[in-house]
Design a protein around this motif. Structure first.
Motif, PDB file in Angstrom:
ATOM      1  N   SER A 196       0.689  -1.376  -0.113  1.00  0.00           N
ATOM      2  CA  SER A 196       0.150   0.000   0.079  1.00  0.00           C
ATOM      3  C   SER A 196       0.835   1.205  -0.141  1.00  0.00           C
ATOM      4  O   SER A 196       0.142   2.487  -0.050  1.00  0.00           O
ATOM      5  N   LEU A 197       2.318   1.202  -0.084  1.00  0.00           N
ATOM      6  CA  LEU A 197       2.844   2.383   0.332  1.00  0.00           C
ATOM      7  C   LEU A 197       2.807   3.565  -0.783  1.00  0.00           C
ATOM      8  O   LEU A 197       2.484   4.648  -0.601  1.00  0.00           O
ATOM      9  N   VAL A 198       2.695   2.935  -2.261  1.00  0.00           N
ATOM     10  CA  VAL A 198       2.663   3.974  -3.344  1.00  0.00           C
ATOM     11  C   VAL A 198       1.414   4.611  -3.193  1.00  0.00           C
ATOM     12  O   VAL A 198       0.992   5.966  -3.325  1.00  0.00           O
ATOM     13  N   TYR A 199       0.138   3.876  -2.750  1.00  0.00           N
ATOM     14  CA  TYR A 199      -1.238   4.405  -2.871  1.00  0.00           C
ATOM     15  C   TYR A 199      -1.517   5.390  -1.759  1.00  0.00           C
ATOM     16  O   TYR A 199      -1.997   6.448  -1.714  1.00  0.00           O
ATOM     17  N   THR A 200      -0.562   4.958  -0.483  1.00  0.00           N
ATOM     18  CA  THR A 200      -0.528   5.892   0.661  1.00  0.00           C
ATOM     19  C   THR A 200       0.043   7.151   0.170  1.00  0.00           C
ATOM     20  O   THR A 200      -0.398   8.257   0.638  1.00  0.00           O
ATOM     21  N   LEU A 201       1.241   7.053  -0.511  1.00  0.00           N
ATOM     22  CA  LEU A 201       1.889   8.434  -0.658  1.00  0.00           C
ATOM     23  C   LEU A 201       0.970   9.152  -1.446  1.00  0.00           C
ATOM     24  O   LEU A 201       1.104  10.324  -1.551  1.00  0.00           O
ATOM     25  N   VAL A 414       9.888  11.787  -2.814  1.00  0.00           N
ATOM     26  CA  VAL A 414       9.508  10.488  -2.772  1.00  0.00           C
ATOM     27  C   VAL A 414       8.860  10.057  -3.960  1.00  0.00           C
ATOM     28  O   VAL A 414       9.055   9.264  -4.840  1.00  0.00           O
ATOM     29  N   LEU A 415       7.555  10.958  -3.822  1.00  0.00           N
ATOM     30  CA  LEU A 415       6.582  10.820  -5.056  1.00  0.00           C
ATOM     31  C   LEU A 415       7.292  11.121  -6.322  1.00  0.00           C
ATOM     32  O   LEU A 415       6.963  10.308  -7.509  1.00  0.00           O
ATOM     33  N   CYS A 416       8.206  12.079  -6.590  1.00  0.00           N
ATOM     34  CA  CYS A 416       8.947  12.473  -7.717  1.00  0.00           C
ATOM     35  C   CYS A 416       9.547  11.452  -8.296  1.00  0.00           C
ATOM     36  O   CYS A 416       9.587  10.905  -9.509  1.00  0.00           O
ATOM     37  N   VAL A 417      10.445  10.833  -7.433  1.00  0.00           N
ATOM     38  CA  VAL A 417      11.321   9.608  -7.615  1.00  0.00           C
ATOM     39  C   VAL A 417      10.413   8.379  -8.181  1.00  0.00           C
ATOM     40  O   VAL A 417      10.831   7.876  -9.412  1.00  0.00           O
ATOM     41  N   GLN A 418       9.260   8.051  -7.541  1.00  0.00           N
ATOM     42  CA  GLN A 418       8.209   6.993  -7.926  1.00  0.00           C
ATOM     43  C   GLN A 418       7.759   7.435  -9.311  1.00  0.00           C
ATOM     44  O   GLN A 418       7.850   6.309 -10.086  1.00  0.00           O
ATOM     45  N   GLN A 419       7.309   8.446  -9.564  1.00  0.00           N
ATOM     46  CA  GLN A 419       6.658   8.953 -10.850  1.00  0.00           C
ATOM     47  C   GLN A 419       7.782   8.777 -11.959  1.00  0.00           C
ATOM     48  O   GLN A 419       7.408   8.091 -13.119  1.00  0.00           O
ATOM     49  N   VAL A 420       8.964   9.240 -11.832  1.00  0.00           N
ATOM     50  CA  VAL A 420      10.151   9.042 -12.665  1.00  0.00           C
ATOM     51  C   VAL A 420      10.475   7.609 -12.914  1.00  0.00           C
ATOM     52  O   VAL A 420      10.572   7.267 -14.284  1.00  0.00           O
ATOM     53  N   ARG A 421      10.452   6.609 -12.074  1.00  0.00           N
ATOM     54  CA  ARG A 421      10.596   5.390 -12.362  1.00  0.00           C
ATOM     55  C   ARG A 421       9.600   4.559 -12.922  1.00  0.00           C
ATOM     56  O   ARG A 421      10.006   3.797 -13.599  1.00  0.00           O
ATOM     57  N   GLU A 422       8.496   5.037 -12.885  1.00  0.00           N
ATOM     58  CA  GLU A 422       7.228   4.494 -13.554  1.00  0.00           C
ATOM     59  C   GLU A 422       7.057   4.975 -14.997  1.00  0.00           C
ATOM     60  O   GLU A 422       6.099   4.333 -15.806  1.00  0.00           O
TER      61      GLU A 422
END
Length: 425
Positions: A196-201, A414-422
């Motif tokens: 759930s980490l990504v959804y929580t962020l 953190v959200l930025c890094v996650q979005q770039v990774r995707e």
């Protein structure tokens, strides 16, 4: 000293402190409605569908984060008498280069996305009338004409009415699905289920968080709030607005938990997920409920469209006023300047070409990379500005403001890094 700025002329006398009053509320409603788009509602629905009420606490935390960010932007404008872009410029030329690159690329792609999002519910409400891309073009042109010919007061009234529509529809849906209030209260306890980490962020940082948070101070000024005497009014306005946003998010989480999670139904990501929800509502509660939902879907999408058309154009006009004063002359209202109207045209006509393309991958990748960096940029530059001598001492950040903005900055990194990774590299 580099951080020292002169007091603007006419601001030497202490401003009259105005009493916070409900009748003044307006700019916060505008920024909150603009920031909550159809994609945000889908993300909330999917989170509710996957984890039920478990992540309700994240929606509450997200609401508090947005209150802190918008309050900081409004406080900067009122305390200093300077615009946010003026503050960014004082931090170095790098902020200008970033801002220009962002609004050019982001505006191009967002224009098409906003038109498409507004077109989807209209296409569902009026099937076989015209193709979706023509609905999108119509929405873009109506938004352009509305912002072009109306001043802020009319803009705010229309946004407030549409927020009322959004509020009634989302609350009606939440009541209609008969939420389990015991489970909902349990969801206020911070828990992170597996996966759930990504959804929580996303719930904390994504809903209601866009470049329009930076536009809040400009709408505050457009309302006529020009000095620190309006600080209490601004803070009430901001809190009411984001509590309203919290109601939207909680209501959609309830719908996701009851309609999707309990039955194991999945919906598509992106704006089309709301069309899937409309189909589910029609099957479960009848066509009338589905149509009411689609009206709310349109209100959500179109407020984001005209909010960006107005707010980001104000930001762009302020940028131009610093570098090309002839395009935003002193004494001319910002929403009547050539720069403001030029950016309006940029948001409308070039993006129409994207509506005729199936997969504009290159531009979408560039948009994703640049867009992912804006919210950490906003949070961290506000920390910088509001802890420096650029801000009068009495209005600088306290410990709570620094903690909230610092947490927001780290969250958005953190959200930025996650979005770039995707991104589809």
């Amino acid at each position: 000293m580099a951080d020292t700025v002169e007091e603007p002329a006419g601001r030497t006398a202490a401003p009259v402190m105005r009493r916070a009053s409900w009748r003044h509320i307006g700019p916060g409603i505008v920024v909150a409605a603009t920031g909550v788009g159809a994609g945000d509602l889908v993300a909330t629905l999917i989170a509710g569908g996957k984890f039920g009420y478990t992540l309700l606490w994240a929606a509450v935390v997200g609401c508090l984060v947005k209150i802190s960010l918008a309050e900081a932007a409004g406080r900067w404008h009122l305390a200093t008498g300077r615009t946010l872009f003026d503050g960014w410029r004082s931090l170095g030329r790098w902020t200008t280069f970033y801002f220009v690159g962002y609004v050019i690329v982001w505006g191009f792609v967002y224009g098409a996305a906003a038109m498409s999002s507004s077109a989807l519910p209209l296409g569902a409400l009026f099937p076989d009338v015209m193709d979706l891309k023509w609905w999108g073009i119509l929405c873009g042109l109506v938004g352009l004409a509305f912002v072009w010919f109306n001043r802020y007061a009319v803009f705010e009234k229309v946004m407030t009415v549409m927020v009322g529509v959004m509020f009634v529809v989302t609350v009606y849906l939440a009541v209609r699905v008969a939420p389990n209030l015991g489970d909902a209260l349990a969801g206020l306890v911070p828990v992170l289920p597996e996966g759930s980490l990504v959804y929580t962020l996303g719930l904390i940082g994504g809903v209601g968080g866009t470049i329009t948070l930076a536009a809040y101070g400009y709408w505050v000024n457009a309302k006529g709030w020009k000095d620190a005497g309006w600080m209490k009014v601004m803070r009430l306005d901001n809190r009411v607005a984001y509590l309203t946003t919290g109601v939207f998010v909680v209501a959609m989480l309830f719908v996701g938990a009851e309609l999707l999670h309990s039955s194991g139904v999945a919906i598509a990501k992106g704006d089309r997920g709301l069309l899937d929800l409309g189909t589910i509502l029609a099957d479960r509660y009848g066509a009338a409920t589905a149509k009411i939902f689609l009206v709310g879907f349109f209100a959500t999408s179109f407020t984001s469209l005209i909010g960006v058309w107005h707010g980001v154009s104000l930001l762009f006009a302020d940028f131009v006023a610093h570098y090309r004063p002839s395009l935003a002359p002193a004494g001319t209202p910002r929403d009547r300047s050539p720069a403001f109207r030029g950016y309006l045209l940029w948001l409308t006509f070039p993006p129409i070409s994207l509506l005729f393309l199936d997969q504009p991958f290159g531009l979408v990748i560039a948009y994703g990379v640049i867009g992912a960096f804006f919210m950490p940029f906003l949070a961290l530059t506000l920390v910088w500005l509001l802890n420096s001598a650029r801000t009068p001492r009495e209005w600088r950040n306290g410990r709570l403001s620094n903690a909230m903005l610092g947490v927001a900055g780290l969250l958005f990194v953190v959200l930025c890094v996650q979005q770039v990774r995707e991104l589809p590299w």
